[in-house]
Write an enzyme that holds these catalytic residues in place. Structure first.
Site, PDB file in Angstrom:
ATOM      1  NE  ARG A   4      68.967  23.498  18.821  1.00  0.00           N
ATOM      2  CZ  ARG A   4      70.024  22.885  19.393  1.00  0.00           C
ATOM      3  NH1 ARG A   4      71.032  22.730  18.461  1.00  0.00           N
ATOM      4  NH2 ARG A   4      69.885  22.653  20.625  1.00  0.00           N
ATOM      5  CD  GLN A  20      64.058 -10.384  15.208  1.00  0.00           C
ATOM      6  OE1 GLN A  20      64.414 -11.262  14.883  1.00  0.00           O
ATOM      7  NE2 GLN A  20      62.509 -10.162  15.168  1.00  0.00           N
ATOM      8  CG  ASN A  28      60.990  -7.125  16.095  1.00  0.00           C
ATOM      9  OD1 ASN A  28      61.933  -7.506  15.239  1.00  0.00           O
ATOM     10  ND2 ASN A  28      60.533  -7.951  16.982  1.00  0.00           N
ATOM     11  NE  ARG A  44      50.364  -4.295  15.220  1.00  0.00           N
ATOM     12  CZ  ARG A  44      50.542  -5.023  14.060  1.00  0.00           C
ATOM     13  NH1 ARG A  44      50.418  -6.088  13.732  1.00  0.00           N
ATOM     14  NH2 ARG A  44      50.124  -4.043  13.041  1.00  0.00           N
ATOM     15  CG  HIS A  58      52.366 -11.675  20.506  1.00  0.00           C
ATOM     16  ND1 HIS A  58      52.620 -10.867  20.026  1.00  0.00           N
ATOM     17  CD2 HIS A  58      51.251 -12.487  20.214  1.00  0.00           C
ATOM     18  CE1 HIS A  58      51.635 -10.882  18.917  1.00  0.00           C
ATOM     19  NE2 HIS A  58      50.626 -11.796  19.087  1.00  0.00           N
ATOM     20  CE  LYS A  68      58.475  -9.582  22.574  1.00  0.00           C
ATOM     21  NZ  LYS A  68      56.842  -9.903  22.215  1.00  0.00           N
ATOM     22  CG  HIS A  99      54.753  -6.726  24.765  1.00  0.00           C
ATOM     23  ND1 HIS A  99      54.826  -6.620  23.297  1.00  0.00           N
ATOM     24  CD2 HIS A  99      54.687  -5.815  25.582  1.00  0.00           C
ATOM     25  CE1 HIS A  99      54.835  -5.416  23.448  1.00  0.00           C
ATOM     26  NE2 HIS A  99      54.906  -4.824  24.468  1.00  0.00           N
ATOM     27  CE1 TYR A 155      58.707  -6.415  19.202  1.00  0.00           C
ATOM     28  CE2 TYR A 155      57.552  -4.559  18.487  1.00  0.00           C
ATOM     29  CZ  TYR A 155      57.598  -5.912  18.356  1.00  0.00           C
ATOM     30  OH  TYR A 155      56.858  -6.833  17.619  1.00  0.00           O
ATOM     31  CD  GLU A 169      58.620 -15.725  18.542  1.00  0.00           C
ATOM     32  OE1 GLU A 169      57.851 -15.082  18.081  1.00  0.00           O
ATOM     33  OE2 GLU A 169      59.737 -15.384  18.263  1.00  0.00           O
ATOM     34  CG  ASP A 203      47.418 -11.760  18.198  1.00  0.00           C
ATOM     35  OD1 ASP A 203      48.236 -12.953  18.210  1.00  0.00           O
ATOM     36  OD2 ASP A 203      47.503 -10.644  17.850  1.00  0.00           O
TER      37      ASP A 203
END
Length: 201
Positions: free
Chosen positions: A23, A47, A49, A59, A62, A72, A119, A132, A143, A169
Site C-alpha cells: 500500500r 515556524q 518552512n 541555498r 545561513h 532547525k 546551514h 524544516y 539573520e 547568498d
C-alpha cells in the site's frame, strides 16, 4: 528512530524506521520526546518552512544571532539534497568546519542543528523539496549569510560547474569578513543559551 551525533557539536542525524508494504509506507519523521532527550530541551516550534529547488541550486550558508538563534529540524520529502552544517561559532573546537548529510525520499533522514550553527543545502535533483521546523520565526534583522563558496570553509557542493545562488547568498561575506565585522555567534554564549533552555524545559 536512531539518533547519531554528527562531528560538529550541537548537530544530530535522525534516522526513522520505515514500515512499508504494497500500500505504501509509514514513518515517524519527528518525535518531540526523543528530540528533548537528545538535545536537552524541547523544540519550541515557532515556524515551519518548505522550499522547492531545481537541481544545482545551493541555498545558504545561513545563521542567526544568538540569543535567540534559530534551531532547525530539516528533512527532504521529495528528491534529494546534500544538507550542510557549518560551525560558525567563534571559539568552537570545530570553528570553520562543515559536515554534509544526504537527505532524500529513500532513507528519509532528518538533521537537527542547534542555535548558532550555519546551514545550507544543495539540490541534487529537480523539485528537491525540503521542509524544516524552526525554533524562531523569520526575523531578517537577526539573520545573516556566509558566502557558500568561501574557499576557507571549502564546502564540496556536488554540482558540475557553478551552483545557482540567490542574489543575497552571492553577496554574503566570507567567514573571515563576518568574523572581523563581529557578526558571528560566540561558542560559549551559544552553549550558555542552550543551558538556559534546558533549565527552562
Amino acid at each position: 528512530m536512531k539518533v547519531n551525533p554528527l562531528g560538529i557539536e550541537g548537530a544530530w542525524e535522525f534516522v526513522p524506521q520505515q514500515h512499508g508494504d504494497a500500500r505504501g509506507l509509514f514513518l515517524e519523521w519527528y518525535k518531540a520526546d526523543l528530540m528533548a532527550q537528545t538535545v536537552g530541551h524541547p523544540l519550541d516550534l515557532k515556524q515551519g518552512n518548505l522550499s522547492v529547488s531545481a537541481a544545482g541550486v545551493v541555498r545558504g550558508i545561513h545563521f542567526a544571532d544568538v540569543p535567540p538563534g534559530q534551531a532547525k529540524y530539516v528533512t527532504c520529502v521529495r528528491g534529494a539534497v546534500l544538507d550542510v552544517i557549518v560551525d560558525v561559532r567563534v571559539g568552537s573546537p570545530t570553528f570553520g568546519q562543515w559536515e554534509g548529510v544526504r537527505l532524500d525520499e529513500q532513507d528519509r533522514k532528518a538533521v537537527y542543528l542547534s542555535e548558532g550553527l550555519g546551514h545550507g543545502f544543495c539540490a541534487l535533483t529537480d523539485d528537491a523539496t525540503v521542509t524544516y521546523l524552526c525554533s524562531e520565526g523569520y526575523a531578517p534583522q537577526r539573520e545573516h549569510t556566509i558566502h557558500p563558496l568561501d574557499p576557507a570553509i571549502g564546502v564540496q557542493w556536488p554540482v558540475s560547474g557553478e551552483p545557482e545562488l540567490s542574489a543575497k547568498d552571492t553577496q554574503g561575506p566570507t567567514l573571515a569578513e563576518a568574523r572581523a565585522a563581529g557578526m558571528l555567534p560566540v561558542y560559549e554564549e551559544c552553549l550558555a543559551f542552550r543551558r538556559s533552555l534546558s533549565e527552562r524545559g
